[in-house]
Design a protein around this motif. Structure first.
Motif, PDB file in Angstrom:
ATOM      1  N   ALA A  48      -4.367  12.408  -1.358  1.00  0.00           N
ATOM      2  CA  ALA A  48      -3.922  11.231  -0.602  1.00  0.00           C
ATOM      3  C   ALA A  48      -4.712  10.007  -1.032  1.00  0.00           C
ATOM      4  CB  ALA A  48      -4.121  11.468   0.885  1.00  0.00           C
ATOM      5  N   SER A  49      -4.050   8.902  -1.052  1.00  0.00           N
ATOM      6  CA  SER A  49      -4.742   7.657  -1.368  1.00  0.00           C
ATOM      7  C   SER A  49      -5.515   7.191  -0.141  1.00  0.00           C
ATOM      8  CB  SER A  49      -3.738   6.589  -1.799  1.00  0.00           C
ATOM      9  OG  SER A  49      -2.984   6.165  -0.674  1.00  0.00           O
ATOM     10  N   LEU A  50      -6.332   6.202  -0.320  1.00  0.00           N
ATOM     11  CA  LEU A  50      -7.129   5.677   0.784  1.00  0.00           C
ATOM     12  C   LEU A  50      -6.229   5.134   1.893  1.00  0.00           C
ATOM     13  CD1 LEU A  50      -9.889   4.951   1.941  1.00  0.00           C
ATOM     14  CD2 LEU A  50      -9.739   2.778   0.737  1.00  0.00           C
ATOM     15  N   LEU A  51      -5.166   4.451   1.532  1.00  0.00           N
ATOM     16  CA  LEU A  51      -4.260   3.903   2.549  1.00  0.00           C
ATOM     17  C   LEU A  51      -3.564   5.015   3.326  1.00  0.00           C
ATOM     18  CD1 LEU A  51      -2.700   0.936   0.573  1.00  0.00           C
ATOM     19  CD2 LEU A  51      -4.451   0.857   2.346  1.00  0.00           C
ATOM     20  N   GLU A  52      -3.131   6.064   2.628  1.00  0.00           N
ATOM     21  CA  GLU A  52      -2.480   7.181   3.321  1.00  0.00           C
ATOM     22  C   GLU A  52      -3.451   7.888   4.260  1.00  0.00           C
ATOM     23  OE1 GLU A  52      -1.208   9.387  -0.044  1.00  0.00           O
ATOM     24  OE2 GLU A  52       0.691   8.311  -0.242  1.00  0.00           O
ATOM     25  N   ALA A  53      -4.674   8.097   3.805  1.00  0.00           N
ATOM     26  CA  ALA A  53      -5.676   8.754   4.650  1.00  0.00           C
ATOM     27  C   ALA A  53      -6.007   7.904   5.862  1.00  0.00           C
ATOM     28  CB  ALA A  53      -6.935   9.038   3.831  1.00  0.00           C
ATOM     29  N   THR A  54      -6.112   6.602   5.681  1.00  0.00           N
ATOM     30  CA  THR A  54      -6.390   5.705   6.797  1.00  0.00           C
ATOM     31  C   THR A  54      -5.242   5.730   7.805  1.00  0.00           C
ATOM     32  OG1 THR A  54      -7.677   4.294   5.332  1.00  0.00           O
ATOM     33  CG2 THR A  54      -6.949   3.324   7.405  1.00  0.00           C
ATOM     34  N   HIS A  55      -4.013   5.721   7.316  1.00  0.00           N
ATOM     35  CA  HIS A  55      -2.844   5.768   8.202  1.00  0.00           C
ATOM     36  C   HIS A  55      -2.822   7.077   8.990  1.00  0.00           C
ATOM     37  CE1 HIS A  55       1.152   4.967   9.682  1.00  0.00           C
ATOM     38  NE2 HIS A  55       1.559   6.126   9.208  1.00  0.00           N
ATOM     39  N   ARG A  56      -3.101   8.196   8.318  1.00  0.00           N
ATOM     40  CA  ARG A  56      -3.112   9.500   8.985  1.00  0.00           C
ATOM     41  C   ARG A  56      -4.204   9.554  10.054  1.00  0.00           C
ATOM     42  NH1 ARG A  56      -2.794  12.253   4.757  1.00  0.00           N
ATOM     43  NH2 ARG A  56      -5.022  12.354   4.307  1.00  0.00           N
ATOM     44  N   ASN A  57      -5.384   9.039   9.757  1.00  0.00           N
ATOM     45  CA  ASN A  57      -6.467   9.039  10.742  1.00  0.00           C
ATOM     46  C   ASN A  57      -6.161   8.111  11.912  1.00  0.00           C
ATOM     47  OD1 ASN A  57      -8.033  10.923   9.456  1.00  0.00           O
ATOM     48  ND2 ASN A  57      -9.130   9.426   8.228  1.00  0.00           N
ATOM     49  N   THR A  58      -5.454   7.018  11.673  1.00  0.00           N
ATOM     50  CA  THR A  58      -5.044   6.132  12.759  1.00  0.00           C
ATOM     51  C   THR A  58      -4.079   6.853  13.703  1.00  0.00           C
ATOM     52  OG1 THR A  58      -5.305   4.218  11.313  1.00  0.00           O
ATOM     53  CG2 THR A  58      -3.978   3.902  13.291  1.00  0.00           C
ATOM     54  N   GLU A  59      -3.137   7.601  13.143  1.00  0.00           N
ATOM     55  CA  GLU A  59      -2.203   8.364  13.977  1.00  0.00           C
ATOM     56  C   GLU A  59      -2.938   9.416  14.810  1.00  0.00           C
ATOM     57  OE1 GLU A  59       0.571   9.933  11.166  1.00  0.00           O
ATOM     58  OE2 GLU A  59       1.765   8.085  11.093  1.00  0.00           O
ATOM     59  N   ARG A  60      -3.891  10.101  14.184  1.00  0.00           N
ATOM     60  CA  ARG A  60      -4.661  11.109  14.914  1.00  0.00           C
ATOM     61  C   ARG A  60      -5.451  10.469  16.051  1.00  0.00           C
ATOM     62  NH1 ARG A  60      -7.202  14.478   9.803  1.00  0.00           N
ATOM     63  NH2 ARG A  60      -5.260  15.467   9.155  1.00  0.00           N
ATOM     64  N   THR A  61      -6.024   9.315  15.806  1.00  0.00           N
ATOM     65  CA  THR A  61      -6.796   8.617  16.831  1.00  0.00           C
ATOM     66  C   THR A  61      -5.900   8.215  17.990  1.00  0.00           C
ATOM     67  OG1 THR A  61      -8.295   7.792  15.137  1.00  0.00           O
ATOM     68  CG2 THR A  61      -8.333   6.658  17.242  1.00  0.00           C
TER      69      THR A  61
END
Length: 177
Positions: A48-61
């Motif tokens: 995953a790219s940094l943007l994808e990982a950030t988006h996924r972590n935002t959803e989890r939060t």
């Protein structure tokens, strides 16, 4: 004078060349770092790219924040609106506690002896009594079922059981021997 201008121009060109070299080196480092961030790293989610990982972590939060809000609402509403399993688990808990302190022996003072009743809602549980003497202390435990002792209860134990059944907590009346 034209010699000074030529030397000055030569020095200035050399400084510009050194500055350009360092700027290109820094730019190359930044490109390598951004390529690593864009590609992803190691591990299970390494592709995953940094943007994808950030988006996924935002959803989890956001999901965790919603769950936390639900838990806070359950706590605020109290145990009456809680899950039925929680109230069933608390049914067998030793919730009714009473302590009676007294002087068991005339030679001792200070209410060092005690009887403690630990009962559940049905009046089942145990009484613990400690008789403090001059040289030793003896501890006795007796079972209680439906508010009555399995063995004969002493007056202090009976007082502790009665107080626990009345759901009074803490240190109760003191009795001198």
């Amino acid at each position: 004078m034209s010699t000074y201008v030529a030397v000055f121009a030569l020095v200035l060109a050399y400084v510009a060349l050194v500055g350009a070299y360092f700027a290109l080196r820094t730019l190359a480092k930044l490109r390598r770092a951004s390529a690593i961030l864009a590609r992803g790293g190691r591990g299970p989610e390494g592709q995953a790219s940094l943007l994808e990982a950030t988006h996924r972590n935002t959803e989890r939060t956001e999901v965790l924040a919603e769950q936390l809000a639900e838990l806070r609402a359950q706590v605020a509403s109290g145990p009456a609106a809680g899950a039925p399993a929680a109230s069933g688990a608390a049914q067998g808990a030793l919730r009714n506690v009473a302590l009676v302190r007294y002087d068991a022996l005339g030679s001792m003072s200070g209410h060092l002896s005690f009887s403690l009743a630990l009962l559940d809602e049905q009046g089942d549980g145990v009484t613990l009594s400690a008789i403090a003497g001059n040289a030793d202390t003896r501890v006795y435990a007796k079972g209680v079922s439906a508010g009555k002792g399995a063995q004969d209860l002493s007056p202090e134990e009976a007082q502790a059981v009665a107080a626990a059944l009345d759901k009074r907590r803490g240190l109760l009346g003191r009795r001198s021997a």
